[in-house]
Design a protein around this motif. Structure first.
Motif, PDB file in Angstrom:
ATOM      1  N   ALA A 137       0.836  -1.205   0.000  1.00 24.24           N
ATOM      2  CA  ALA A 137       0.000   0.000   0.000  1.00 24.24           C
ATOM      3  C   ALA A 137       0.867   1.250   0.000  1.00 24.24           C
ATOM      4  CB  ALA A 137      -0.926  -0.011   1.217  1.00 24.24           C
ATOM      5  N   CYS A 138       1.966   1.187   0.750  1.00 29.77           N
ATOM      6  CA  CYS A 138       2.885   2.325   0.818  1.00 29.77           C
ATOM      7  C   CYS A 138       3.581   2.539  -0.530  1.00 29.77           C
ATOM      8  CB  CYS A 138       3.909   2.070   1.921  1.00 29.77           C
ATOM      9  SG  CYS A 138       4.830   3.518   2.428  1.00 29.77           S
ATOM     10  N   GLN A 139       3.983   1.451  -1.164  1.00 36.18           N
ATOM     11  CA  GLN A 139       4.595   1.549  -2.493  1.00 36.18           C
ATOM     12  C   GLN A 139       3.631   2.187  -3.494  1.00 36.18           C
ATOM     13  OE1 GLN A 139       5.925  -2.473  -3.500  1.00 36.18           O
ATOM     14  NE2 GLN A 139       8.032  -1.714  -3.525  1.00 36.18           N
ATOM     15  N   LYS A 140       2.368   1.763  -3.431  1.00 37.98           N
ATOM     16  CA  LYS A 140       1.364   2.301  -4.348  1.00 37.98           C
ATOM     17  C   LYS A 140       1.161   3.797  -4.125  1.00 37.98           C
ATOM     18  CE  LYS A 140      -3.364   1.593  -5.946  1.00 37.98           C
ATOM     19  NZ  LYS A 140      -4.648   0.856  -5.764  1.00 37.98           N
ATOM     20  N   ALA A 141       1.106   4.211  -2.841  1.00 36.13           N
ATOM     21  CA  ALA A 141       0.938   5.624  -2.519  1.00 36.13           C
ATOM     22  C   ALA A 141       2.109   6.451  -3.036  1.00 36.13           C
ATOM     23  CB  ALA A 141       0.784   5.796  -1.008  1.00 36.13           C
ATOM     24  N   LEU A 142       3.329   5.884  -2.954  1.00 35.96           N
ATOM     25  CA  LEU A 142       4.512   6.577  -3.471  1.00 35.96           C
ATOM     26  C   LEU A 142       4.433   6.745  -4.997  1.00 35.96           C
ATOM     27  CD1 LEU A 142       7.462   5.036  -1.412  1.00 35.96           C
ATOM     28  CD2 LEU A 142       6.948   7.462  -1.636  1.00 35.96           C
ATOM     29  N   GLU A 143       4.015   5.695  -5.673  1.00 36.47           N
ATOM     30  CA  GLU A 143       3.900   5.758  -7.131  1.00 36.47           C
ATOM     31  C   GLU A 143       2.872   6.812  -7.554  1.00 36.47           C
ATOM     32  OE1 GLU A 143       2.943   1.821  -8.331  1.00 36.47           O
ATOM     33  OE2 GLU A 143       4.903   0.987  -7.749  1.00 36.47           O
ATOM     34  N   GLU A 144       1.747   6.852  -6.842  1.00 35.54           N
ATOM     35  CA  GLU A 144       0.694   7.827  -7.172  1.00 35.54           C
ATOM     36  C   GLU A 144       1.177   9.254  -6.927  1.00 35.54           C
ATOM     37  OE1 GLU A 144      -2.529   6.520  -4.750  1.00 35.54           O
ATOM     38  OE2 GLU A 144      -3.200   4.976  -6.181  1.00 35.54           O
ATOM     39  N   ALA A 145       1.944   9.441  -5.850  1.00 31.41           N
ATOM     40  CA  ALA A 145       2.466  10.773  -5.545  1.00 31.41           C
ATOM     41  C   ALA A 145       3.469  11.211  -6.615  1.00 31.41           C
ATOM     42  CB  ALA A 145       3.121  10.780  -4.157  1.00 31.41           C
ATOM     43  N   ARG A 146       4.314  10.277  -7.080  1.00 29.49           N
ATOM     44  CA  ARG A 146       5.279  10.605  -8.140  1.00 29.49           C
ATOM     45  C   ARG A 146       4.560  10.969  -9.443  1.00 29.49           C
ATOM     46  NH1 ARG A 146       8.024   5.721  -6.264  1.00 29.49           N
ATOM     47  NH2 ARG A 146       9.743   6.297  -4.867  1.00 29.49           N
ATOM     48  N   GLU A 147       3.522  10.207  -9.767  1.00 30.14           N
ATOM     49  CA  GLU A 147       2.748  10.495 -10.990  1.00 30.14           C
ATOM     50  C   GLU A 147       2.103  11.874 -10.918  1.00 30.14           C
ATOM     51  OE1 GLU A 147      -0.048   7.373 -11.460  1.00 30.14           O
ATOM     52  OE2 GLU A 147       1.466   5.837 -11.944  1.00 30.14           O
ATOM     53  N   LEU A 148       1.582  12.195  -9.727  1.00 26.89           N
ATOM     54  CA  LEU A 148       0.940  13.495  -9.551  1.00 26.89           C
ATOM     55  C   LEU A 148       1.944  14.630  -9.739  1.00 26.89           C
ATOM     56  CD1 LEU A 148      -1.722  14.930  -8.858  1.00 26.89           C
ATOM     57  CD2 LEU A 148      -1.121  14.750  -6.445  1.00 26.89           C
ATOM     58  N   LEU A 149       3.147  14.418  -9.203  1.00 25.26           N
ATOM     59  CA  LEU A 149       4.193  15.429  -9.367  1.00 25.26           C
ATOM     60  C   LEU A 149       4.564  15.623 -10.837  1.00 25.26           C
ATOM     61  CD1 LEU A 149       6.873  14.993  -6.528  1.00 25.26           C
ATOM     62  CD2 LEU A 149       5.638  17.071  -7.125  1.00 25.26           C
ATOM     63  N   GLU A 150       4.624  14.528 -11.576  1.00 26.65           N
ATOM     64  CA  GLU A 150       5.005  14.608 -12.989  1.00 26.65           C
ATOM     65  C   GLU A 150       3.915  15.239 -13.864  1.00 26.65           C
ATOM     66  OE1 GLU A 150       5.932  10.658 -14.149  1.00 26.65           O
ATOM     67  OE2 GLU A 150       7.761  10.531 -12.921  1.00 26.65           O
ATOM     68  N   GLU A 151       2.641  14.960 -13.510  1.00 27.62           N
ATOM     69  CA  GLU A 151       1.538  15.360 -14.385  1.00 27.62           C
ATOM     70  C   GLU A 151       0.897  16.696 -14.017  1.00 27.62           C
ATOM     71  OE1 GLU A 151      -1.127  12.096 -14.149  1.00 27.62           O
ATOM     72  OE2 GLU A 151       0.267  10.660 -15.087  1.00 27.62           O
ATOM     73  N   SER A 152       0.949  17.037 -12.730  1.00 23.58           N
ATOM     74  CA  SER A 152       0.205  18.225 -12.296  1.00 23.58           C
ATOM     75  C   SER A 152       1.062  19.491 -12.376  1.00 23.58           C
ATOM     76  CB  SER A 152      -0.289  18.033 -10.862  1.00 23.58           C
ATOM     77  OG  SER A 152      -0.948  19.196 -10.406  1.00 23.58           O
ATOM     78  N   THR A 153       0.396  20.582 -12.715  1.00 23.93           N
ATOM     79  CA  THR A 153       1.047  21.899 -12.708  1.00 23.93           C
ATOM     80  C   THR A 153       0.500  22.774 -11.591  1.00 23.93           C
ATOM     81  OG1 THR A 153      -0.604  22.693 -14.301  1.00 23.93           O
ATOM     82  CG2 THR A 153       1.484  21.853 -15.191  1.00 23.93           C
ATOM     83  N   ASP A 154      -0.515  22.247 -10.881  1.00 20.50           N
ATOM     84  CA  ASP A 154      -1.125  22.996  -9.776  1.00 20.50           C
ATOM     85  C   ASP A 154      -0.169  23.009  -8.569  1.00 20.50           C
ATOM     86  OD1 ASP A 154      -3.909  24.092  -8.641  1.00 20.50           O
ATOM     87  OD2 ASP A 154      -2.950  22.847  -7.114  1.00 20.50           O
ATOM     88  N   ARG A 155       0.111  24.200  -8.046  1.00 19.23           N
ATOM     89  CA  ARG A 155       1.088  24.329  -6.962  1.00 19.23           C
ATOM     90  C   ARG A 155       0.663  23.567  -5.698  1.00 19.23           C
ATOM     91  NH1 ARG A 155       1.843  27.745  -2.739  1.00 19.23           N
ATOM     92  NH2 ARG A 155       0.014  28.971  -3.331  1.00 19.23           N
ATOM     93  N   GLU A 156      -0.614  23.705  -5.317  1.00 18.33           N
ATOM     94  CA  GLU A 156      -1.080  23.059  -4.090  1.00 18.33           C
ATOM     95  C   GLU A 156      -1.035  21.529  -4.222  1.00 18.33           C
ATOM     96  OE1 GLU A 156      -4.830  24.431  -2.722  1.00 18.33           O
ATOM     97  OE2 GLU A 156      -4.167  26.501  -2.425  1.00 18.33           O
ATOM     98  N   LEU A 157      -1.452  21.033  -5.391  1.00 16.52           N
ATOM     99  CA  LEU A 157      -1.412  19.586  -5.610  1.00 16.52           C
ATOM    100  C   LEU A 157       0.013  19.052  -5.583  1.00 16.52           C
ATOM    101  CD1 LEU A 157      -4.107  18.993  -8.384  1.00 16.52           C
ATOM    102  CD2 LEU A 157      -4.199  18.255  -6.004  1.00 16.52           C
ATOM    103  N   ARG A 158       0.947  19.806  -6.133  1.00 15.80           N
ATOM    104  CA  ARG A 158       2.343  19.383  -6.134  1.00 15.80           C
ATOM    105  C   ARG A 158       2.922  19.369  -4.722  1.00 15.80           C
ATOM    106  NH1 ARG A 158       5.176  19.064 -10.721  1.00 15.80           N
ATOM    107  NH2 ARG A 158       7.107  19.701  -9.692  1.00 15.80           N
TER     108      ARG A 158
END
Length: 358
Positions: free
Chosen positions: A53-74
């Motif tokens: 579950a922790c690995q999955k959460a890390l992967e999702e956070a990395r994807e969000l960082l790569e895809e999002s341009t929103d400052r708060e989301l990053r």
């Protein structure tokens, strides 16, 4: 790193299904075996699921960082990365510990043997104090204790005592108590108030079950005698005490704590079986069950694993250089801090050896 753990999760899920199967419930022996295996796997599977579950959460956070341009989301993603990176490291360490080879005796009951060593009557009194300490500790953990054999002194000390500790995981914690214990105090028998150093020895043996050791009844010589020793209303009135001699090895055990021959014989057989198993393991060079001689040494006060210093109210475990200034509480059975320290040191050494072997 832990990809192969999926096989344990699959097995755990299989066991869960079998436990809910009416056919398993109808077979007490099978149900008990399934429950035991499930209980052993549960901590590992739980940690593995948290790890995934922790690995999955890390992967999702990395994807969000790569895809999002929103400052708060990053910022949220970066915080998730930091938190889960720390959790993942902790879970990796937990899984390493859970994957260490288990001592097959850890869940067994134990037979503890305490003997007065150097110090005469004071050593016997200290052996009695150690017995009280261990029985109090057992009681605090919900374990049952029962004396198997006892040799008392006139002043109430114990020349030697063997007793059963019956409880889940008893051996896993008490096995670290094997060795020579030293006491420094002014004895009750000392009229001039001089400090004396005495010693007692402790051996912790995993109790052998009938499946572990098969004893041919023809190999056991059975004798009865009258109980003797300090105290006991029925002493010297009936021949209820039992002595068993194992003819092939010459090993002798005695029990006189119960009022009936039958009960004493049953206890003596448990002790005989346990000592024979220990002897077999010694001959085979088994590393998980150290020889009784190695455990207790000669009983000389120089061969110490722990010192109980009464004037300073200090207990020192020399194996891990631990000093605790709460002797009264420890003698009353508060042993968890010491035992937890010994377990941690043992696991650290195992991890170190495991890493060195890679």
């Amino acid at each position: 790193m832990f990809e192969n753990l999926q096989v344990f999760e699959n097995r755990y899920e299989e066991l869960t299904q079998k436990l809910y199967d009416p056919q398993s419930a109808a077979d007490p022996e099978l149900f008990t075996a399934l429950m035991k295996e499930s209980r052993e796997l549960e901590p590992l599977v739980s940690a593995y699921r948290d790890y995934k579950a922790c690995q999955k959460a890390l992967e999702e956070a990395r994807e969000l960082l790569e895809e999002s341009t929103d400052r708060e989301l990053r910022e949220m993603a970066q915080e998730e990365l930091r938190d889960n990176a720390g959790k993942l490291a902790a879970l990796e360490e937990e899984l390493k510990l859970l994957l260490l080879p288990k001592d097959p005796n850890d869940e067994k009951n134990v037979i503890m043997e305490i003997r007065g060593g150097t110090g005469g009557e004071e050593a016997a009194l200290f052996a009695y104090d150690l017995y009280r300490m261990y029985t109090a500790y057992a009681q605090s953990r919900g374990w049952r204790t029962e004396i198997v054999s006892l040799n008392e002194t006139e002043l109430g000390g114990f020349k030697e005592v063997s007793f059963l500790v019956d409880g889940q995981g008893a051996y896993s914690r008490l096995k670290y108590e094997s060795g020579a214990h030293r006491v420094q105090r002014v004895p009750e028998t000392e009229s001039k108030g001089r400090l004396q150093t005495s010693a007692a020895t402790v051996a912790v043996l995993p109790e052998a079950e009938e499946v572990d050791v098969q004893i041919d009844p023809r190999d056991v010589e059975f004798a009865v005698f009258r109980s003797s020793g300090a105290g006991g209303q029925h002493i010297n009135k009936t021949s209820s005490a039992v002595r068993l001699t194992h003819i092939p090895t010459g090993m002798v055990v005695e029990c006189q704590e119960e009022r009936s021959q039958l009960q004493n014989r049953e206890k003596a057989m448990r002790l005989l079986r346990t000592r024979l198993l220990q002897q077999e393991q010694e001959k085979a060079g088994a590393q998980l069950a150290q020889s009784r001689k190695t455990q207790v040494g000669s009983g000389d006060r120089s061969e110490k694993i722990r010192t109980y210093n009464f004037p300073q109210s200090r207990v020192t475990d020399h194996r891990i250089n631990l000093n605790l200034y709460k002797l009264e509480q420890i003698m009353a059975g508060d042993l968890d801090e010491i035992i937890d320290g010994l377990i941690a040191a043992d696991r650290a050494a195992q991890l170190e050896n495991q890493e060195a072997g890679r």
